[in-house]
Design a protein around this motif. Sequence first.
Motif, PDB file in Angstrom:
ATOM      1  N   VAL A  72       0.852  -1.187   0.000  1.00  0.00           N
ATOM      2  CA  VAL A  72       0.000   0.000   0.000  1.00  0.00           C
ATOM      3  C   VAL A  72       0.888   1.237   0.000  1.00  0.00           C
ATOM      4  O   VAL A  72       1.862   1.316   0.753  1.00  0.00           O
ATOM      5  CB  VAL A  72      -0.931   0.017   1.227  1.00  0.00           C
ATOM      6  CG1 VAL A  72      -1.651   1.354   1.350  1.00  0.00           C
ATOM      7  CG2 VAL A  72      -1.944  -1.116   1.124  1.00  0.00           C
ATOM      8  N   VAL A  73       0.565   2.208  -0.864  1.00  0.00           N
ATOM      9  CA  VAL A  73       1.333   3.448  -0.973  1.00  0.00           C
ATOM     10  C   VAL A  73       0.377   4.624  -0.853  1.00  0.00           C
ATOM     11  O   VAL A  73      -0.616   4.701  -1.580  1.00  0.00           O
ATOM     12  CB  VAL A  73       2.105   3.526  -2.306  1.00  0.00           C
ATOM     13  CG1 VAL A  73       2.852   4.848  -2.417  1.00  0.00           C
ATOM     14  CG2 VAL A  73       3.077   2.354  -2.428  1.00  0.00           C
ATOM     15  N   HIS A 128      -5.008  -4.616   0.136  1.00  0.00           N
ATOM     16  CA  HIS A 128      -3.601  -4.659  -0.271  1.00  0.00           C
ATOM     17  C   HIS A 128      -3.424  -4.196  -1.719  1.00  0.00           C
ATOM     18  O   HIS A 128      -4.297  -4.353  -2.562  1.00  0.00           O
ATOM     19  CB  HIS A 128      -3.033  -6.072  -0.100  1.00  0.00           C
ATOM     20  CG  HIS A 128      -3.863  -7.136  -0.754  1.00  0.00           C
ATOM     21  ND1 HIS A 128      -5.020  -7.639  -0.202  1.00  0.00           N
ATOM     22  CD2 HIS A 128      -3.719  -7.787  -1.935  1.00  0.00           C
ATOM     23  CE1 HIS A 128      -5.539  -8.558  -0.997  1.00  0.00           C
ATOM     24  NE2 HIS A 128      -4.768  -8.662  -2.062  1.00  0.00           N
ATOM     25  N   GLY A 129      -2.265  -3.606  -1.980  1.00  0.00           N
ATOM     26  CA  GLY A 129      -1.930  -3.174  -3.329  1.00  0.00           C
ATOM     27  C   GLY A 129      -2.521  -1.846  -3.742  1.00  0.00           C
ATOM     28  O   GLY A 129      -2.393  -1.455  -4.910  1.00  0.00           O
ATOM     29  N   VAL A 130      -3.150  -1.125  -2.835  1.00  0.00           N
ATOM     30  CA  VAL A 130      -3.778   0.149  -3.176  1.00  0.00           C
ATOM     31  C   VAL A 130      -2.735   1.257  -3.221  1.00  0.00           C
ATOM     32  O   VAL A 130      -1.817   1.306  -2.393  1.00  0.00           O
ATOM     33  CB  VAL A 130      -4.878   0.507  -2.148  1.00  0.00           C
ATOM     34  CG1 VAL A 130      -5.356   1.947  -2.338  1.00  0.00           C
ATOM     35  CG2 VAL A 130      -6.036  -0.467  -2.268  1.00  0.00           C
ATOM     36  N   THR A 131      -2.883   2.171  -4.197  1.00  0.00           N
ATOM     37  CA  THR A 131      -1.997   3.325  -4.314  1.00  0.00           C
ATOM     38  C   THR A 131      -2.821   4.600  -4.364  1.00  0.00           C
ATOM     39  O   THR A 131      -3.745   4.715  -5.176  1.00  0.00           O
ATOM     40  CB  THR A 131      -1.134   3.236  -5.597  1.00  0.00           C
ATOM     41  OG1 THR A 131      -0.299   2.078  -5.526  1.00  0.00           O
ATOM     42  CG2 THR A 131      -0.272   4.474  -5.751  1.00  0.00           C
ATOM     43  N   VAL A 172     -11.758   0.745  -0.769  1.00  0.00           N
ATOM     44  CA  VAL A 172     -10.951   0.641  -1.981  1.00  0.00           C
ATOM     45  C   VAL A 172     -10.469  -0.799  -2.111  1.00  0.00           C
ATOM     46  O   VAL A 172      -9.754  -1.306  -1.231  1.00  0.00           O
ATOM     47  CB  VAL A 172      -9.760   1.615  -1.960  1.00  0.00           C
ATOM     48  CG1 VAL A 172      -9.002   1.538  -3.281  1.00  0.00           C
ATOM     49  CG2 VAL A 172     -10.241   3.038  -1.694  1.00  0.00           C
ATOM     50  N   GLY A 173     -10.851  -1.469  -3.201  1.00  0.00           N
ATOM     51  CA  GLY A 173     -10.515  -2.871  -3.406  1.00  0.00           C
ATOM     52  C   GLY A 173      -9.055  -3.101  -3.703  1.00  0.00           C
ATOM     53  O   GLY A 173      -8.288  -2.181  -4.023  1.00  0.00           O
ATOM     54  N   ALA A 174      -8.640  -4.356  -3.626  1.00  0.00           N
ATOM     55  CA  ALA A 174      -7.241  -4.740  -3.781  1.00  0.00           C
ATOM     56  C   ALA A 174      -6.696  -4.323  -5.151  1.00  0.00           C
ATOM     57  O   ALA A 174      -7.335  -4.523  -6.176  1.00  0.00           O
ATOM     58  CB  ALA A 174      -7.097  -6.252  -3.606  1.00  0.00           C
ATOM     59  N   GLY A 175      -5.509  -3.739  -5.138  1.00  0.00           N
ATOM     60  CA  GLY A 175      -4.822  -3.390  -6.372  1.00  0.00           C
ATOM     61  C   GLY A 175      -5.306  -2.130  -7.054  1.00  0.00           C
ATOM     62  O   GLY A 175      -4.790  -1.772  -8.115  1.00  0.00           O
ATOM     63  N   ALA A 176      -6.264  -1.437  -6.487  1.00  0.00           N
ATOM     64  CA  ALA A 176      -6.794  -0.226  -7.120  1.00  0.00           C
ATOM     65  C   ALA A 176      -5.798   0.922  -7.014  1.00  0.00           C
ATOM     66  O   ALA A 176      -5.038   1.024  -6.045  1.00  0.00           O
ATOM     67  CB  ALA A 176      -8.113   0.168  -6.479  1.00  0.00           C
TER      68      ALA A 176
END
Length: 275
Positions: free
Chosen positions: A106-107, A122-125, A146-150
């Motif tokens: 996450v960033v 996880h994977g959200v920016t 916010v869903g994963a990887g969005a």
Amino acid sequence: MSLEIAASTTETTEYFKNPSFWRLISEDITCVFQRDPAARSRWEVATLYPGIHAVALQRIAHSLWKRNWRYFPRFISYTARWWTNIDIHPGAKIGRRFFIDHGACVVIGETAEIGDDVTLYHGVTLGGVSWNKGKRHPTLGDRVVVGAGAKILGPIELGNDVRVGANSVVVRNVASSKTVVGIPAKVVQRNTARNDNPEGIDLNHHLIPDPVAGAIQCLLDRIRLLEENAGKRGCLHVAEDDDGEECHHCDARDLCDDDLTSPTETTIHFKNRKQ
């Protein structure tokens, strides 16, 4: 007596508007039980959830950042990234009861602003798209999921109760209570879902339609309508003397075969082309 009551009311209001660090962390831990059925105890959450650790360290770093400290807050952020695999800039403004589920990769950028009761997977920016030093990261309202990887990019705003589908890329403002999906993300009509969470936090962000499939279905219905008006059903006949280089058979036979049962009747609305 009235002055004492007024003073007490003012202190209580100030307490809830500006909670202490420990109250914020306590709320962050408590909210996990509302959104993660795997959570078993406060001790487990406090010691084994990387999202809790990353947010706690960011709250410390942010308090120093507001006092015009720069290197040490960045060092805390760097340490948190090494420890939790979550990168949150100390300048980001984070509301209460913020939960990062799983937490990997996450960033969150410097000028990002996050409301209360927000959930990230996880994977959200929350990233920027500009070299300008001003506002360049997103603003999320309350109860956003916010869903994963969005990826949410740029100084855009997402209203309250917005849901972002997994792996979507959001580059435009989203009004409150909308669900967006796709690349770039578009607003879709979300199917009404039952909220089974007794705490009232609706995490059913996966219950969304497929706009690409909807567009393809609309095109198929349009083709079928045109063929019926032309008095022709199925694949078009190719003349035997046609020696062109195009293929003489239809690769989409499963979609246009006459043997297939006709689809359910659907009303299609086409936009009028402006003259």
